[in-house]
Design a protein around this motif. Sequence first.
Motif, PDB file in Angstrom:
ATOM      1  N   HIS A 185       0.866  -1.178   0.000  1.00  0.00           N
ATOM      2  CA  HIS A 185       0.000   0.000   0.000  1.00  0.00           C
ATOM      3  C   HIS A 185       0.902   1.226   0.000  1.00  0.00           C
ATOM      4  O   HIS A 185       1.814   1.326   0.811  1.00  0.00           O
ATOM      5  CB  HIS A 185      -0.893  -0.014   1.249  1.00  0.00           C
ATOM      6  CG  HIS A 185      -2.049   0.943   1.168  1.00  0.00           C
ATOM      7  ND1 HIS A 185      -1.898   2.310   1.172  1.00  0.00           N
ATOM      8  CD2 HIS A 185      -3.385   0.710   1.069  1.00  0.00           C
ATOM      9  CE1 HIS A 185      -3.099   2.880   1.086  1.00  0.00           C
ATOM     10  NE2 HIS A 185      -4.019   1.926   1.019  1.00  0.00           N
TER      11      HIS A 185
ATOM     12  N   LEU B 283      -3.322  -3.087   6.751  1.00  0.00           N
ATOM     13  CA  LEU B 283      -2.998  -3.894   5.562  1.00  0.00           C
ATOM     14  C   LEU B 283      -2.969  -5.380   5.915  1.00  0.00           C
ATOM     15  O   LEU B 283      -3.519  -6.219   5.189  1.00  0.00           O
ATOM     16  CB  LEU B 283      -1.639  -3.439   5.000  1.00  0.00           C
ATOM     17  CG  LEU B 283      -1.133  -4.141   3.735  1.00  0.00           C
ATOM     18  CD1 LEU B 283      -2.058  -3.865   2.542  1.00  0.00           C
ATOM     19  CD2 LEU B 283       0.296  -3.686   3.397  1.00  0.00           C
TER      20      LEU B 283
ATOM     21  N   THR C 207      -7.638  -2.481   4.225  1.00  0.00           N
ATOM     22  CA  THR C 207      -7.354  -1.366   3.304  1.00  0.00           C
ATOM     23  C   THR C 207      -8.087  -1.606   1.987  1.00  0.00           C
ATOM     24  O   THR C 207      -8.368  -2.742   1.619  1.00  0.00           O
ATOM     25  CB  THR C 207      -5.845  -1.271   3.014  1.00  0.00           C
ATOM     26  OG1 THR C 207      -5.374  -2.577   2.629  1.00  0.00           O
ATOM     27  CG2 THR C 207      -5.077  -0.813   4.237  1.00  0.00           C
TER      28      THR C 207
ATOM     29  N   ARG D 168      -7.062   0.208  -1.048  1.00  0.00           N
ATOM     30  CA  ARG D 168      -6.269   0.519  -2.229  1.00  0.00           C
ATOM     31  C   ARG D 168      -4.930  -0.220  -2.228  1.00  0.00           C
ATOM     32  O   ARG D 168      -3.939   0.290  -2.737  1.00  0.00           O
ATOM     33  CB  ARG D 168      -6.077   2.029  -2.333  1.00  0.00           C
ATOM     34  CG  ARG D 168      -7.404   2.763  -2.625  1.00  0.00           C
ATOM     35  CD  ARG D 168      -7.199   4.231  -2.896  1.00  0.00           C
ATOM     36  NE  ARG D 168      -6.630   4.903  -1.733  1.00  0.00           N
ATOM     37  CZ  ARG D 168      -5.447   5.492  -1.699  1.00  0.00           C
ATOM     38  NH1 ARG D 168      -4.689   5.497  -2.773  1.00  0.00           N
ATOM     39  NH2 ARG D 168      -5.014   6.074  -0.611  1.00  0.00           N
ATOM     40  N   HIS D 169      -4.898  -1.397  -1.649  1.00  0.00           N
ATOM     41  CA  HIS D 169      -3.660  -2.173  -1.704  1.00  0.00           C
ATOM     42  C   HIS D 169      -3.562  -2.877  -3.066  1.00  0.00           C
ATOM     43  O   HIS D 169      -4.534  -2.926  -3.821  1.00  0.00           O
ATOM     44  CB  HIS D 169      -3.601  -3.185  -0.563  1.00  0.00           C
ATOM     45  CG  HIS D 169      -4.755  -4.128  -0.505  1.00  0.00           C
ATOM     46  ND1 HIS D 169      -5.790  -4.000   0.380  1.00  0.00           N
ATOM     47  CD2 HIS D 169      -5.056  -5.207  -1.262  1.00  0.00           C
ATOM     48  CE1 HIS D 169      -6.672  -4.947   0.188  1.00  0.00           C
ATOM     49  NE2 HIS D 169      -6.245  -5.707  -0.812  1.00  0.00           N
TER      50      HIS D 169
END
Lengths: 333, 333
Positions: A26, A56, A61, A63-64
């Motif tokens: 990320h 994460l 999350t 937008r990893h």
Amino acid sequence: MKLATLKDGTRDGQLAVVSRDLKNAHIADGIALTLQRALDDWHFIAPQLEQLYERLNEGRTHRHFDFDPTRCMAPLPRAFQWADGSAYVNHVELVRQARNAEMPASFWHEPLMYQGGSDDFLGPTDDILLASEEWGIDFEGEVAVITDDVPMGTNAAQAASHIRLLMLVNDVSLRNLIPAELAKGFGFFQSKPASSFSPVAVTPDELGEAWQDGKVHLPLRVTWNGALVGQPNAGVDMVFSFPQLIAHLAMTRNARAGSIIGSGTVSNKDARKGYTCIAEKRCLEMIADGAAKTPFMQFGDTIRIEMLDAKGKSIFGAIDQKVAQGGAPKARH
Amino acid sequence: MKLATLKDGTRDGQLAVVSRDLKNAHIADGIALTLQRALDDWHFIAPQLEQLYERLNEGRTHRHFDFDPTRCMAPLPRAFQWADGSAYVNHVELVRQARNAEMPASFWHEPLMYQGGSDDFLGPTDDILLASEEWGIDFEGEVAVITDDVPMGTNAAQAASHIRLLMLVNDVSLRNLIPAELAKGFGFFQSKPASSFSPVAVTPDELGEAWQDGKVHLPLRVTWNGALVGQPNAGVDMVFSFPQLIAHLAMTRNARAGSIIGSGTVSNKDARKGYTCIAEKRCLEMIADGAAKTPFMQFGDTIRIEMLDAKGKSIFGAIDQKVAQGGAPKARH
């Protein structure tokens, strides 16, 4: 926590947080653009990175993305300091023995350390470009730490708290240039081309119980052209701990945030553990048979350096490189 | 053009343009925050800085202020590379002669160079803080260049065009630590504490005809405790030009933008020109009288290093420092 620097067309790359299992990453956006920036203000930045790291790992999350070591630069693509110790004195003793030179007894209580070039590091899967095989191209498997600001005069007991991150290193060496260079008395220079670093740098807590007394008590696995040639334990026969190496460095000057300090070639007295640099293998051959048989690296050779935890999981990801003919400017970004 | 880095509480300081006569300065705002940033993108940034420099010299700026060297950090307060040559071979020969050691003939055609620490430079008027006079504190007056990106394999003819800026250096040395350190074979480390740099870095065109063949043909004036002790011409007896030093550096690796390459202690064969480091004076005494009389620096001593143009005007401003007892963290910013 685990941190990587991704290729984004800039000199210092883009800081990213990487999951413990090295599967996801990320971007550290909104926290710190680069790892140097994070180290410059660690007390403020690190907790924010840790928080992202936790989310994460927990899959919280949005937008990893898949972590891809081939997209990595060195965690610090350029650094303000790279100081490499030689803490596995066994290695030094072997080299001396092979050329019938006595090793000063002081080497057991006073660290050897050289200042390395730090302006142009290689990423974990970047080719090692060199102009000539005649230079005697060798790998060197090492562990390294990154510090925050270490004031001049810091002793070993104080130095431990300045270690912020750990990495693996391939300290590429040009063996056939070393004798003439060292004979001049000013240390290594042309014989030490760009060093390469592991995909991620990790905080000491990631090592769990393997991080003891300022040493990493795990085998360093070195695979040359697909064959495992060494797996010495980095915590065994390390005569000087990282805090001791840092104290040596800081005796007459400050070390500033982002300083990288290397362990030197990992080497165990137990020769069954193999080697993490060809030079050591050649020394053993010379001592046993009077002549070295194993050649140095050729163009096309591959080298992989990795460290697994007690469960067999990769901690730092692998340095996994090919040696190739080069010498023209590298188009790395 | 002349550039300085002003103390602003940050690690890399604030880039400023300084007038040719060193009287006025102007923040390079809107152009580049730091000198490293300018070097990272020199072709784009330098013309903008040049334009501001012209306006400053012509008195056409509104927000300039008095230039004050005591507010300066080193032009690059921390750098990704500091490689110091030893181009005045006369100096090396004297040192050897004083200890009855022969100098290899190769020293006349193969540069000596060591990798220096670059993470913590001193500004031109910062105190030189060291824990002990017993270390044998010495100054070393040098000239240095800053390069842009130099690709691996660049030869001397090509290297000249990579020189972007020049500075003066005080490469502080701890003489009494050197013998034991060099005997270990890994080069200088603890014997080379933080180096100091002149208030401004200048583009080669500022030197006019004094910049010839990659050398600066002007005397380097060194004043110790108020007495002028040396004024050797930096263009005389410099056996390796800056382009030759850069080519040596880049044989097996790239040198990236912002690399600093030093000339080594300036030294003329004509002993009437005096000395730019105490070690040389002591060598001459040893050769003449069998013993060195001149002591190294004491706490409280001052050292001034400067270069004047043909009209007697200071080009780089003066390095003007005091040696003081320290060893605790420096509160410099």
